[in-house]
Design a protein around this motif. Sequence first.
Motif, mmCIF file in Angstrom:
data_model
loop_
_atom_site.group_PDB
_atom_site.id
_atom_site.type_symbol
_atom_site.label_atom_id
_atom_site.label_comp_id
_atom_site.label_asym_id
_atom_site.label_seq_id
_atom_site.Cartn_x
_atom_site.Cartn_y
_atom_site.Cartn_z
ATOM 1 N N SER A 115 0.842 -1.189 0.000
ATOM 2 C CA SER A 115 0.000 0.000 0.000
ATOM 3 C C SER A 115 0.881 1.243 0.000
ATOM 4 O O SER A 115 1.709 1.430 0.885
ATOM 5 C CB SER A 115 -0.901 0.027 1.236
ATOM 6 O OG SER A 115 -1.608 1.244 1.272
ATOM 7 N N ILE A 116 0.689 2.080 -1.000
ATOM 8 C CA ILE A 116 1.468 3.319 -1.062
ATOM 9 C C ILE A 116 0.662 4.494 -0.536
ATOM 10 O O ILE A 116 1.119 5.620 -0.562
ATOM 11 C CB ILE A 116 1.957 3.609 -2.501
ATOM 12 C CG1 ILE A 116 0.778 3.666 -3.472
ATOM 13 C CG2 ILE A 116 3.000 2.612 -2.928
ATOM 14 C CD1 ILE A 116 1.161 4.049 -4.879
ATOM 15 N N ILE A 117 -0.543 4.215 -0.036
ATOM 16 C CA ILE A 117 -1.351 5.320 0.474
ATOM 17 C C ILE A 117 -1.599 5.220 1.972
ATOM 18 O O ILE A 117 -2.497 5.832 2.506
ATOM 19 C CB ILE A 117 -2.687 5.448 -0.287
ATOM 20 C CG1 ILE A 117 -3.518 4.178 -0.182
ATOM 21 C CG2 ILE A 117 -2.459 5.834 -1.731
ATOM 22 C CD1 ILE A 117 -4.924 4.316 -0.730
ATOM 23 N N THR A 118 -0.782 4.465 2.690
ATOM 24 C CA THR A 118 -0.907 4.394 4.132
ATOM 25 C C THR A 118 -0.591 5.763 4.725
ATOM 26 O O THR A 118 0.245 6.495 4.225
ATOM 27 C CB THR A 118 0.056 3.324 4.689
ATOM 28 O OG1 THR A 118 -0.273 2.088 4.066
ATOM 29 C CG2 THR A 118 -0.066 3.181 6.191
ATOM 30 N N ASN A 119 -1.269 6.087 5.800
ATOM 31 C CA ASN A 119 -1.105 7.370 6.508
ATOM 32 C C ASN A 119 -1.491 8.567 5.647
ATOM 33 O O ASN A 119 -0.926 9.635 5.780
ATOM 34 C CB ASN A 119 0.317 7.534 7.047
ATOM 35 C CG ASN A 119 0.635 6.486 8.084
ATOM 36 O OD1 ASN A 119 -0.221 6.139 8.894
ATOM 37 N ND2 ASN A 119 1.839 5.970 8.049
ATOM 38 N N THR A 120 -2.417 8.377 4.762
ATOM 39 C CA THR A 120 -2.975 9.491 4.000
ATOM 40 C C THR A 120 -4.481 9.431 4.163
ATOM 41 O O THR A 120 -5.037 8.380 4.439
ATOM 42 C CB THR A 120 -2.628 9.383 2.500
ATOM 43 O OG1 THR A 120 -3.121 8.140 2.008
ATOM 44 C CG2 THR A 120 -1.152 9.497 2.255
ATOM 45 N N ASN A 121 -5.104 10.556 4.037
ATOM 46 C CA ASN A 121 -6.547 10.589 4.178
ATOM 47 C C ASN A 121 -7.118 11.489 3.097
ATOM 48 O O ASN A 121 -7.381 12.653 3.327
ATOM 49 C CB ASN A 121 -6.937 11.070 5.577
ATOM 50 C CG ASN A 121 -8.315 10.593 5.948
ATOM 51 O OD1 ASN A 121 -8.864 9.702 5.320
ATOM 52 N ND2 ASN A 121 -8.875 11.186 6.977
ATOM 53 N N ASP B 263 -6.944 5.738 4.358
ATOM 54 C CA ASP B 263 -6.024 4.916 5.126
ATOM 55 C C ASP B 263 -6.792 3.901 5.980
ATOM 56 O O ASP B 263 -7.777 4.262 6.628
ATOM 57 C CB ASP B 263 -5.188 5.845 6.021
ATOM 58 C CG ASP B 263 -4.191 5.094 6.850
ATOM 59 O OD1 ASP B 263 -3.242 4.555 6.265
ATOM 60 O OD2 ASP B 263 -4.374 5.030 8.081
ATOM 61 N N VAL B 264 -6.349 2.661 6.000
ATOM 62 C CA VAL B 264 -7.061 1.629 6.758
ATOM 63 C C VAL B 264 -7.062 1.918 8.250
ATOM 64 O O VAL B 264 -8.021 1.571 8.948
ATOM 65 C CB VAL B 264 -6.512 0.204 6.478
ATOM 66 C CG1 VAL B 264 -6.802 -0.198 5.050
ATOM 67 C CG2 VAL B 264 -5.053 0.079 6.808
ATOM 68 N N PHE B 265 -6.036 2.559 8.763
ATOM 69 C CA PHE B 265 -6.010 2.883 10.186
ATOM 70 C C PHE B 265 -7.089 3.914 10.510
ATOM 71 O O PHE B 265 -7.760 3.829 11.535
ATOM 72 C CB PHE B 265 -4.630 3.364 10.622
ATOM 73 C CG PHE B 265 -3.622 2.254 10.677
ATOM 74 C CD1 PHE B 265 -3.579 1.374 11.746
ATOM 75 C CD2 PHE B 265 -2.732 2.063 9.634
ATOM 76 C CE1 PHE B 265 -2.672 0.332 11.791
ATOM 77 C CE2 PHE B 265 -1.817 1.027 9.663
ATOM 78 C CZ PHE B 265 -1.789 0.150 10.741
#
Length: 186
Positions: free
Chosen positions: A17-23, A104-106
């Motif tokens: 995933s290259i979009i982690t920590n993005t919203n 972001d999944v988080f």
Amino acid sequence: EIRAIRDISKGEEVTHSIITNTNFTCQVEMKESLLRKYRLDCNCPVCSGEISNQDEIRSEIGSTINSLPQLSHKQTQIPQTDWRVNVSRLERAIDLTKQLYIGDVFNRGQTLVDIAVAAQLARESVLLKKALATLKDQVAAWGLDGRFTEFEDLRKEVERWSEEVKSGRQPTKEEVDCFCQLSSDD
């Protein structure tokens, strides 16, 4: 640098995933960001429009989350006495999280944590169980078992305070403080 933590079989698909920590605020912003940052013209089902309505889903979930009593309690620091919630609206938000593919999944997981916290403080045990079960399933689907600490923290506190939910009594200041720490900051 990316390293594998286990052996990878020949022909096995490897994803990252290259979009982690993005919203991202919308699908268009996500697609433009991927093109600008990574020179990736993404044609995944979301970016291509095959999976539509992601912006509407995020908007509806956001509106629901922003109305949660624990968030206004944290912002005003005025003691909250009414923890009631719109159960059907929160159940819908839970269902919508399963249809959401952007963001972001988080952050998506934190949405479910926030709903579970609201259910805990409102003494809505059926809603609480649904939020926890959905969060557990989503964490597994995202491959985050053991890495989404917010879920484990929430699960432990729900177990710790389970008798209070059964009693139906108003939450104590200690319980409110405990669960508000697990909830979003905004």
